[in-house]
Design a protein around this motif. Sequence first.
Motif, PDB file in Angstrom:
ATOM      1  N   GLY A 117       0.811  -1.210   0.000  1.00 21.93           N
ATOM      2  CA  GLY A 117       0.000   0.000   0.000  1.00 21.93           C
ATOM      3  C   GLY A 117       0.842   1.257   0.000  1.00 21.93           C
ATOM      4  N   VAL A 118       1.917   1.251   0.792  1.00 20.38           N
ATOM      5  CA  VAL A 118       2.821   2.412   0.826  1.00 20.38           C
ATOM      6  C   VAL A 118       3.481   2.604  -0.532  1.00 20.38           C
ATOM      7  N   ALA A 119       3.918   1.512  -1.157  1.00 20.53           N
ATOM      8  CA  ALA A 119       4.553   1.623  -2.471  1.00 20.53           C
ATOM      9  C   ALA A 119       3.592   2.214  -3.501  1.00 20.53           C
ATOM     10  N   LEU A 120       2.348   1.752  -3.489  1.00 21.05           N
ATOM     11  CA  LEU A 120       1.372   2.295  -4.433  1.00 21.05           C
ATOM     12  C   LEU A 120       0.987   3.729  -4.068  1.00 21.05           C
ATOM     13  N   PHE A 121       0.983   4.046  -2.791  1.00 23.59           N
ATOM     14  CA  PHE A 121       0.709   5.409  -2.338  1.00 23.59           C
ATOM     15  C   PHE A 121       1.766   6.368  -2.884  1.00 23.59           C
ATOM     16  N   VAL A 122       3.025   5.958  -2.787  1.00 28.82           N
ATOM     17  CA  VAL A 122       4.125   6.781  -3.324  1.00 28.82           C
ATOM     18  C   VAL A 122       4.005   6.889  -4.843  1.00 28.82           C
ATOM     19  N   GLY A 123       3.710   5.754  -5.496  1.00 27.88           N
ATOM     20  CA  GLY A 123       3.503   5.794  -6.949  1.00 27.88           C
ATOM     21  C   GLY A 123       2.358   6.707  -7.337  1.00 27.88           C
ATOM     22  N   HIS A 124       1.291   6.683  -6.552  1.00 32.01           N
ATOM     23  CA  HIS A 124       0.143   7.556  -6.793  1.00 32.01           C
ATOM     24  C   HIS A 124       0.564   9.033  -6.690  1.00 32.01           C
ATOM     25  N   ALA A 125       1.333   9.345  -5.659  1.00 28.12           N
ATOM     26  CA  ALA A 125       1.770  10.733  -5.480  1.00 28.12           C
ATOM     27  C   ALA A 125       2.675  11.184  -6.629  1.00 28.12           C
ATOM     28  N   VAL A 126       3.565  10.304  -7.054  1.00 33.41           N
ATOM     29  CA  VAL A 126       4.463  10.649  -8.165  1.00 33.41           C
ATOM     30  C   VAL A 126       3.683  10.807  -9.460  1.00 33.41           C
ATOM     31  N   MET A 127       2.779   9.872  -9.729  1.00 37.37           N
ATOM     32  CA  MET A 127       1.987   9.947 -10.968  1.00 37.37           C
ATOM     33  C   MET A 127       1.081  11.174 -10.972  1.00 37.37           C
ATOM     34  N   GLY A 128       0.625  11.580  -9.793  1.00 37.78           N
ATOM     35  CA  GLY A 128      -0.228  12.759  -9.701  1.00 37.78           C
ATOM     36  C   GLY A 128       0.506  14.033 -10.053  1.00 37.78           C
ATOM     37  N   ARG A 129       1.816  14.025  -9.896  1.00 39.10           N
ATOM     38  CA  ARG A 129       2.616  15.208 -10.189  1.00 39.10           C
ATOM     39  C   ARG A 129       3.079  15.247 -11.634  1.00 39.10           C
ATOM     40  N   LEU A 130       2.954  14.140 -12.377  1.00 43.16           N
ATOM     41  CA  LEU A 130       3.423  14.110 -13.776  1.00 43.16           C
ATOM     42  C   LEU A 130       2.431  14.741 -14.706  1.00 43.16           C
TER      43      LEU A 130
END
Length: 130
Positions: A117-130
């Motif tokens: 969940g943490v890994a996907l949370f970080v991925g979500h945050a990164v993808m949200g900034r792209l």
Amino acid sequence: MTIVLIIEIVSALAACGALLALMAQTIRLGRKGAEQPAGKLDRLRRCHRSIGFALLAAGIIHGASATLYASGARVETYVMGWTSIALFALSGVCMAPPVRARLRHATGAHVFFFALGVALFVGHAVMGRL
């Protein structure tokens, strides 16, 4: 729509704070867990559970408001966000007493689902900034 955007941002910050609090608490429990008296461990577990519920609530509110706001983020961003919420919920379910009694490695599953969940949370945050 401004109110929806404010709710989205505030709930995202609340989710980040809850996630950081859970990780800090886990590290502290791992270091000093065996030294704690039983009463204090029960308080820490209740606090951990409450913060977990706050994380889920903030994540769901953030996801609903982001979907409602339709910020134009990529589909992958939404998928990662909702999947991380589902993994956090599954992580918590692993530690529920009826499940824990039947699941042989409940704590390991709890940590595994939380880490995913943490890994996907970080991925979500990164993808949200792209």
